[in-house]
Design an enzyme around this catalytic site. Structure first.
Site, PDB file in Angstrom:
ATOM      1  N   LYS A   1       0.817  -1.211   0.000  1.00 31.17           N
ATOM      2  CA  LYS A   1       0.000   0.000   0.000  1.00 31.17           C
ATOM      3  C   LYS A   1       0.855   1.268   0.000  1.00 31.17           C
ATOM      4  CE  LYS A   1      -4.213  -2.102   1.504  1.00 31.17           C
ATOM      5  NZ  LYS A   1      -3.765  -3.523   1.563  1.00 31.17           N
ATOM      6  N   ASP A   2       2.107   1.152   0.442  1.00 36.18           N
ATOM      7  CA  ASP A   2       3.016   2.299   0.362  1.00 36.18           C
ATOM      8  C   ASP A   2       3.223   2.762  -1.081  1.00 36.18           C
ATOM      9  OD1 ASP A   2       3.580   2.402   3.131  1.00 36.18           O
ATOM     10  OD2 ASP A   2       5.178   0.920   2.928  1.00 36.18           O
TER      11      ASP A   2
END
Ligand SMILES: *Cc1c(COP(=O)(O)O)cnc(C)c1O
Length: 469
Positions: free
Chosen positions: A113-114
């Site tokens: 998700k980064d």
């Protein structure tokens, strides 16, 4: 490029108009009016680019209301070796000939998700400054999304984050990661309850429109188009690393929950990236596998949603799935509005006919499979014994399905969505090895923590926001 809604609203909006939005006003999701086709010459030119340069080229096709020089600065500030741990940003790791892992989890919170959230932090800060506005992001998390949002938004001007999490229920590493943040604009609220209590409070606060407007409450949920767009980049980056020329095709296997990651693969394929198959891998929460096998999309009730050892894929309905169905049905917004606006809420789902499902496979390249806790243990063990590589539980769901579905002569790339240290207990169970976090993060658990503990009620959360916003 302009954007429209999947439910038939044809009002055309620019990228900056939808950047800070959630759902479209008619309840649909935003999509671009079309997917720009990347021709052979462009693909050949892109092959030589760095990740940030590639990101700029792809984003430029979808963003025409941010000056090019500004966009370039933002992507170069986002995709750096310092933040993602290597110059390649998403390097491939070969397990065996024709089977590779693409590392998407070397960002600050060790999960994929980064990849999108880091860009979102820069885009939000830029757009808010341009408008002279501020935003208070309110969210609920059981782990991955909340930490990725906090690490993306920490220190950003004009943005504050209020993140609710179930007190004492996240993994020790996740708690250390979030609660050790000392940035003044990050507020962790540990709610004495479960994740659903957190989510109910967020909903109650957001549904109070007067409060929402007065305190400029926003979200960073997984249906945000900019998040999806940022994920398109690594499919191109993975393809270029796995091939030598643009005549070659590859397949991807994607551990899936809310269908955001694999939907980005669908966008990349629709742009002309030579992807043969997009294989959707689920855990025991197999809403998506069932759909691709049978055509039946059957949303699960909370009681039917299993708590598994790949918890970031424990979903009852796939919030990004509507985007793919819109494309699958020839972008028929009226039908999508009927399916998702009426049939899903009233009957709990819908079934598409065999001819449509045949197109999902033949024209859109989709395939699917599922995995269980026993499969995860077996896959993690096998990957460790045969390839001396530790993988996390979500990636294991992907690898299990990839082993089943790979085709001779077609390289298969499995997206690695988290590092094993994030889910250490299961890795230890499978291999007897305790996966260490990267050296830079080993001290996290001993750092001072900053968080507020609250009863599972709306009033104290509202009061806290009023005090700190
Ligand atoms: C969020 C997440 C997933 C699921 O991704 P979707 O985009 O929701 O399909 C898989 N693995 C990990 C580690 C995640 O954090």
């Amino acid at each position: 490029m302009k954007y429209l809604s999947t439910r038939g609203d044809q009002t055309l909006r620019g990228f900056s108009d939808i950047l800070l939005e959630g759902l479209a006003p008619d309840g649909g999701l935003y999509l671009p009016t079309h997917y720009p086709k990347v021709d052979a010459a462009t693909l050949a030119r892109w092959r030589g680019l760095s990740y940030a340069e590639l990101a700029f080229e792809i984003l430029s096709l979808y963003i025409d209301d941010i000056p090019a020089a500004d966009l370039k600065r933002l992507v170069h500030a986002t995709y750096t070796e310092a933040v993602f741990g290597s110059a390649a940003i998403t390097p491939l790791k070969t397990l065996e000939p024709g089977l590779q892992l693409q590392a998407l989890s070397n960002g600050p919170t060790l999960a994929f998700k980064d990849m999108a959230m880091q860009l979102l932090g820069h885009l939000f800060e830029y757009e808010l400054a341009r408008r002279g506005e501020a935003l208070n992001i309110l969210g609920a998390t059981s782990g991955d999304t909340g930490s990725a949002a906090e690490y993306a938004m920490r220190g950003k001007k004009g943005i504050k984050v209020f993140m609710l999490s179930p007190h004492g229920r996240m993994s020790p590493f996740q708690q250390a990661q979030m609660f050790s943040l000392q940035d003044a604009n990050i507020h962790n609220i540990a709610v004495e309850g479960v994740f659903d209590d957190c989510q109910d409070i967020v909903k109650a606060v957001s549904n109070d429109l007067a409060f929402k407007r007065r305190w400029k409450i926003g979200t960073v949920n997984s249906i945000n188009w900019a998040r999806l767009l940022a994920q398109v980049i690594y499919y191109f980056a993975g393809y270029f690393q796995a091939t030598k020329s643009n005549d070659e095709v590859v397949s991807f296997t994607v551990p899936s929950g809310n269908f955001g990651n694999v939907c980005a693969g669908h966008v990349a394929r629709s742009m002309g990236l030579p992807i043969r198959r997009l294989v959707v891998a689920t855990n025991e929460n197999d809403v998506l596998d069932e759909f691709f096998r049978t055509g039946a999309y059957r949303v699960r009730a909370s009681a039917e949603t299993h708590e598994t050892s790949s918890p970031s894929m424990d979903i009852s309905k796939a919030s990004n799935f509507e985007r793919f169905v819109f494309d699958l049905l020839g972008r028929d917004g009226a039908t999508v509005a009927r399916l998702f606006g009426e049939q899903v809420p009233r009957q709990g789902g819908f079934t598409l006919d065999a001819a449509t499902m045949q197109r999902a496979r033949a024209d859109f390249g989709f395939a699917s499979g599922r995995s269980t806790h026993a499969d995860r243990l077996e896959t993690i063990r096998k990957c460790w014994q045969q390839h001396a590589t530790l993988i996390d539980t979500h990636t294991a769901d992907g690898l299990k399905v990839a082993w089943e579905q790979r085709e001779p002569g077609v390289p298969m790339i499995v997206l690695e969505t988290a590092l094993p240290a994030k889910f250490a207990a299961t890795i230890l169970e499978a291999t007897g090895v305790n996966p260490e976090p990267p050296a830079a993060l080993r001290h996290l658990e001993s750092l001072p923590r900053r968080f507020a503990v609250m009863a599972p009620q709306v009033a104290p959360v509202r009061a806290y926001i009023e005090q700190h916003a």
